[in-house]
Design an enzyme around this catalytic site. Structure first.
Site, short mmCIF file in Angstrom:
data_model
loop_
_atom_site.label_atom_id
_atom_site.label_comp_id
_atom_site.label_asym_id
_atom_site.label_seq_id
_atom_site.Cartn_x
_atom_site.Cartn_y
_atom_site.Cartn_z
N SER A 4 0.82 -1.20 0.00
CA SER A 4 0.00 0.00 0.00
C SER A 4 0.87 1.27 0.00
O SER A 4 1.74 1.42 -0.85
CB SER A 4 -0.96 -0.05 1.20
OG SER A 4 -1.94 0.94 1.12
N ASP B 207 -8.54 -3.71 -7.13
CA ASP B 207 -8.15 -3.11 -5.84
C ASP B 207 -8.80 -1.74 -5.72
O ASP B 207 -8.77 -0.92 -6.64
CB ASP B 207 -6.63 -2.99 -5.81
CG ASP B 207 -6.06 -2.47 -4.50
OD1 ASP B 207 -6.84 -2.05 -3.62
OD2 ASP B 207 -4.83 -2.47 -4.36
N HIS C 36 -6.86 -5.79 -1.23
CA HIS C 36 -5.75 -4.83 -1.11
C HIS C 36 -4.69 -5.47 -0.23
O HIS C 36 -4.92 -5.70 0.95
CB HIS C 36 -6.28 -3.53 -0.50
CG HIS C 36 -5.24 -2.48 -0.29
ND1 HIS C 36 -4.63 -1.84 -1.34
CD2 HIS C 36 -4.71 -1.94 0.84
CE1 HIS C 36 -3.77 -0.94 -0.86
NE2 HIS C 36 -3.80 -1.00 0.46
#
Length: 522
Positions: A208, A428, A457
């Site tokens: 991320s 995502d 994710h």
């Protein structure tokens, strides 16, 4: 920002072609000379080999002899004769703690791979056990907050009052610190960690926001990078205002995917077989909660908070569907309150994470300082993507009033790196697909592994053997897939979950464990 990877062109990308090896720098049987870190045992029942240490770094790296702050580190030491150096891991956020992630990664990788690395976790500056740890306004997310959708001037004014107060509180409490809470400073800290470990180069694995952190490190310290893994990739060309608007469309799509999933199991949830009608029932539930919050805790904004994690990880869908069904069909709000407490309620750790999240994002790049621009942009997005547009806007709105100047985003384009391995799911929501494709173009020689149809994710080490095979090969000897289309390799997504059974409800998956560790909302 609304672009999707519906079809990945070229059959050649489905199977990895030739492989390329990264430079084999380490591979020695002895680690470097011990560094000046005093590692102590801090293992738990779940992670018995974990060790901890702390490292002092300059608050301002341009003034190395000035004020010092402390970073908290963790380590699972290598056990194999072959030693490949430190593997730094980061869970994202910004604001996520990486201490436990080191233990998770060391345990989730194949033992033969993990045993060749010192897996290093760290709390970035301002986070968790690092000092000082920021907490601008404790209890900022206590329920019940104003409705996120500002349908009246009064609701908009109430939300503006909240975000202005938060920004002002950060400025009062941390005036001397905020100018140094940003991605570039965190990257310089990472290089201080490298030096303290006595390593000439580091290996890095980030999820991320951790992908942006890793890409910026690689840009500023390209010759200190040995291997680089980025999973669920931030679009560096939209940092951060545009990226947040782009999320809104993607989360709306994932929310509708949840509605479609619920429609498949009408026999369980009794909410109907038409996803659009189910979605209408969800918005009717939202309207009812805006008038009468469930349990005095779950109003309209808290309902959005509760269902948003379903956009990150579909393993939460059965729990969310049960809560939705109970509220609509049985007038029973207890499961909804329980879901809020499990998935959305913010504790002191969350307050800290959010304080760092805003501090980094507001400092990293420029944001509109005229609220009229926010109002115009978010209403336009809301028309197409109502699920979380305004919730996300208020989450980031302190940046319109932030008490520091902003920096310029880092151009992460890089042609000086060994082969880099990228992972991205096509659906995502938190980091939409386009980010992975963009970084693949910007990092020369990188390889992109795509999870086709995947909507979660954070996709490696979550149970997809195809993805994990590529990760293990790369960490073993630097092999990366080479294809001929946008993707170098494609893996099929894992199937969506089934409704809960007594057995399923009592067991936790590796994916659920990972998603409990990933950084603060992003």
């Amino acid at each position: 920002m609304k672009k999707r990877a519906a079809v990945l062109c070229g059959a050649a990308v489905v199977v990895a072609g030739s492989v390329t090896a990264a430079p084999a720098e380490a591979g020695t049987s002895q680690p470097p000379q011990p560094a000046a870190l005093a590692w102590k045992k801090c293992g738990t029942t779940d992670h018995p080999t974990l060790q901890c240490a702390s490292l002092k770094v300059p608050l301002d790296h341009a003034n190395p002899r000035g004020r010092q702050i402390t970073l908290a580190l963790s380590r699972v030491p290598h056990t194999a004769k072959t030693y490949q150096g430190p593997l730094l891991v980061n869970p994202g956020g910004p604001g996520g703690s990486g201490l436990t992630l080191a233990a998770f990664v060391a345990g989730a990788l194949p033992k033969a791979v993990a045993s060749q690395y010192d897996v290093i976790g760290f709390d970035p500056r301002g986070v968790g056990k690092s000092k000082p740890a920021l907490d601008c306004k404790p209890g900022y997310f206590n329920p019940v907050r104003p409705d996120s959708v500002p349908v009246t001037p009064a609701i908009e004014a109430a939300n503006l009052k909240r975000v202005k107060a938060f920004a002002a509180a950060c400025g009062r409490k941390y005036a001397s610190v905020l100018p140094y809470i940003d991605t570039v400073s965190a990257v310089q800290d990472m290089d201080s960690i490298r030096q303290a470990l006595g390593a000439r180069r580091i290996n890095y694995f980030g999820y991320s926001y951790g992908t942006y952190l890793g890409a910026v490190y690689a840009r500023l310290f390209p010759h200190q990078v040995r291997r680089l893994v980025l999973d669920s990739i931030v679009d560096p060309t939209g940092v951060w205002y545009e990226d947040n608007l782009g999320q809104d469309y993607a989360f709306n799509d994932r929310h509708r995917a949840l509605m479609t999933w619920i429609a498949k199991y009408d026999g369980t949830y009794r909410l109907g077989t038409d996803p659009e009608r189910i979605e209408a029932k969800w918005y009717a539930m939202r309207a009812a909660l805006a008038k009468k919050p469930a349990g005095g805790k779950v109003g309209a904004s808290e309902l959005e908070d509760t269902f948003m994690p379903g956009g990150y990880y579909n393993g939460y869908w059965p729990y969310l569907a049960e809560a939705f069904s109970a509220y609509v069909n049985k007038k029973n709000a207890e499961p909804l309150v329980e879901a809020y407490e499990n998935f959305a309620a913010v504790d002191a750790s969350g307050d800290n994470g959010y304080s760092v999240y805003t501090s980094v994002q507001c400092r990293d790049s420029s944001w509109p300082r005229d609220w009229r621009q926010w109002r115009k942009d978010n209403w336009a997005v809301h028309e197409e993507a109502p699920f979380m547009t305004w919730n996300n806007a208020w989450y980031n709105a302190p940046c319109a009033f932030w008490p520091t100047d902003s920096l310029k985003p880092v151009n992460i384009a890089n042609g000086k790196l060994p082969p880099v391995l990228l992972f991205q799911a096509t659906n995502d929501a938190a980091t939409p697909y386009q980010g992975g494709a963009t970084v693949h173009r910007l990092l020369a020689g990188s390889s992109l592994v795509v999870e086709q149809g995947g909507g979660n994710h954070g996709i490696t080490l979550s149970g997809n053997a195809c993805l994990d095979k590529h990760l293990a090969a790369y960490l073993t000897d630097g092999r990366v897939p080479r294809g001929h289309g946008e993707a170098d390799a494609v893996c099929k997504a894992l199937p969506d979950p089934k409704p809960l059974t007594a057995k399923a409800a009592s067991t936790s998956s590796r994916g659920a464990t990972l998603h409990g560790l990933l950084g603060f909302r992003g």
